[in-house]
Write an enzyme that holds these catalytic residues in place. Structure first.
Site, PDB file in Angstrom:
ATOM      1  N   CYS A 168      21.309  31.063  37.317  1.00 53.15           N
ATOM      2  CA  CYS A 168      21.734  32.398  36.926  1.00 53.15           C
ATOM      3  C   CYS A 168      22.437  32.353  35.570  1.00 53.15           C
ATOM      4  O   CYS A 168      22.231  33.210  34.718  1.00 53.15           O
ATOM      5  CB  CYS A 168      22.668  32.969  37.992  1.00 53.15           C
ATOM      6  SG  CYS A 168      23.246  34.619  37.618  1.00 53.15           S
TER       7      CYS A 168
ATOM      8  N   CYS B 279      25.195  33.979  43.467  1.00 49.50           N
ATOM      9  CA  CYS B 279      25.804  34.685  42.348  1.00 49.50           C
ATOM     10  C   CYS B 279      25.228  36.076  42.200  1.00 49.50           C
ATOM     11  O   CYS B 279      25.584  36.785  41.311  1.00 49.50           O
ATOM     12  CB  CYS B 279      25.636  33.883  41.058  1.00 49.50           C
ATOM     13  SG  CYS B 279      24.110  34.155  40.193  1.00 49.50           S
TER      14      CYS B 279
ATOM     15  N   VAL C 277      38.576  39.393  39.408  1.00 47.00           N
ATOM     16  CA  VAL C 277      39.826  39.272  38.645  1.00 47.00           C
ATOM     17  C   VAL C 277      39.646  38.416  37.384  1.00 47.00           C
ATOM     18  O   VAL C 277      40.251  38.688  36.346  1.00 47.00           O
ATOM     19  CB  VAL C 277      40.968  38.723  39.540  1.00 47.00           C
ATOM     20  CG1 VAL C 277      40.692  37.285  39.982  1.00 47.00           C
ATOM     21  CG2 VAL C 277      42.317  38.823  38.845  1.00 47.00           C
TER      22      VAL C 277
ATOM     23  N   MET D 295      26.483  43.497  35.047  1.00 44.42           N
ATOM     24  CA  MET D 295      25.091  43.125  35.314  1.00 44.42           C
ATOM     25  C   MET D 295      24.718  43.483  36.740  1.00 44.42           C
ATOM     26  O   MET D 295      25.311  42.965  37.687  1.00 44.42           O
ATOM     27  CB  MET D 295      24.904  41.613  35.154  1.00 44.42           C
ATOM     28  CG  MET D 295      24.839  41.142  33.746  1.00 44.42           C
ATOM     29  SD  MET D 295      24.839  39.328  33.710  1.00 44.42           S
ATOM     30  CE  MET D 295      26.578  38.989  33.561  1.00 44.42           C
TER      31      MET D 295
END
Length: 395
Positions: free
Chosen positions: A100, A200, A12, A33
């Site tokens: 990341c 992640c 969101v 990604m």
């Protein structure tokens, strides 16, 4: 019209970031990604990235913006996953989310965005960007998000001035509830979607299972150290100089199996981290056991009873010169100088009062109050009020 590439994650926050930028008149492109699809390291039968990329595509379609998926899994494996395995093998606990951002989102991904003619990259992080002028030059500031419960500046603690100059954080001024409200009003498919948990890149992952794919299980002893162990009652010596005091305050406790009693067995010291309570599978103690130290050389885990065990706490830590990073290089103190800051050693920890001491061998951070489970390999970040000015890997 400036062109912005938004990292649409299928959540969101990034969906609303894209919507807000479009409303502000930017030319917006959505990129998803794809960071992980290695079947040799299976995580679970579920395939979160497929669902996420589908949601991202539906959001882009709804907003009427171009969309594509970029496969960054090769870079991800080299820069994040291999690094994680190496760190765990050394007995350190890395933070893949911070890495990341530094290595993938704001480096590899940013370069792809710029090659598409983008002026900026935008993400759905809860933080803000400010500007100030120092000696005639524009300097960018990394500020905490307005939503104190969601502030994610910690995860961006390794960003550089160059990266910040090309980044936008459209939802940084908003509360999470406001973000959900906007998504619902715009009928975005992600409006009610739960926040992703876990690393992640892989979504629903249990870390020991992930590590077991590369780091072989190896049985070893769980040793319990008594809180009355003599080393905890050491009187603070008289120091001849500040360096001696800093070295004393930041030193780790070291243990030998003979100092405690064996209370259980484990499947590999490199699967455990300081402060951990779950997964020890040792019962029968009046208070729960916490990991106070791991030794990957001898494959022994040292534990103590209760969260107030003295082995858990330390007043200071050291960040080596090579691993010190200043988001604001203009604020870096000279060798020998000190600086009052607020710092945190993990995400969501309230900021703690501390003093930085810049020495030849690195940066010492001495906290006003002892800190629980200072962990090698994790990031410490330091602030001046709501601005994050630097960070480093705890050594």
């Amino acid at each position: 019209m400036k062109r912005v590439v938004v990292g649409l994650s299928g959540g969101v926050d990034s969906s609303v970031a894209a919507y807000l930028l479009k409303e502000q008149g930017y030319e917006v492109i959505g990129l998803f990604m794809k960071n992980w699809h290695d079947d040799s390291v299976t995580i679970s039968k579920e395939c979160p990235w497929l669902d996420d990329s589908n949601d991202a595509m539906l959001v882009a379609d709804k907003l009427g913006i171009p969309f594509q998926t970029v496969d960054l899994s090769e870079e991800y494996r080299e820069r994040i996953v291999d690094y994680m395995f190496n760190e765990y093998e050394k007995g350190r606990t890395p933070n893949p989310d911070v890495l990341c951002n530094r290595e993938i989102k704001f480096d590899v991904f940013m370069k792809i965005a710029l090659s598409l003619g983008a002026d900026f990259v935008a993400t759905g992080h809860y933080c803000r960007k400010g500007e100030t002028v120092v000696e005639g030059e524009t300097v960018y500031r990394l500020l905490a998000g307005k939503d104190q419960n969601k502030d994610q500046s910690y995860f961006l603690c390794q960003l550089s001035q160059d990266q910040l100059s090309k980044t936008l954080f459209p939802i940084g001024e908003l509360q999470k509830s406001e973000v959900r409200k906007i998504a619902a009003e715009q009928a975005l498919v992600t409006a009610e979607k739960k926040d992703s948990q876990g690393l992640c890149f892989i979504g629903k992952v249990r870390l020991p299972e992930f590590l077991q794919q590369k780091l072989q299980p190896k049985e070893g002893a769980i040793v319990e150290i008594s809180a009355s162990e003599e080393k905890y009652s050491t009187l603070i010596p008289d120091f001849t100089n500040k360096q001696e005091e800093l070295d004393f305050l930041s030193r780790k406790y070291t243990y030998e199996p003979s100092e405690g009693k064996i209370v259980g067995r484990h499947q590999g010291a490199h699967y455990f981290t300081k402060g951990q309570r779950k997964g020890l599978a040792v019962g029968g103690t009046p208070e729960p056991l916490f990991v106070i130290e791991t030794d990957v050389e001898t494959n022994v885990i040292y534990t103590g009873q209760g969260k107030d065990h003295p082995g858990i706490y330390r007043r200071a830590l050291l960040v080596s010169r090579e691993e010190t990073h200043w988001v604001r290089p203009d604020l870096q103190p000279e060798v020998g100088a000190e600086m009052k800051v607020q710092a945190r050693i993990r995400y969501r920890q309230p900021l703690q009062e501390a003093t930085l001491y810049q020495k030849e061998n690195g940066l010492y951070i001495v906290f006003d109050q002892p800190q629980a489970s200072i962990t090698e390999g994790q990031f410490v970040a330091w602030h001046l009020e709501d601005e994050l000015i630097g960070s480093g890997v705890i050594s």
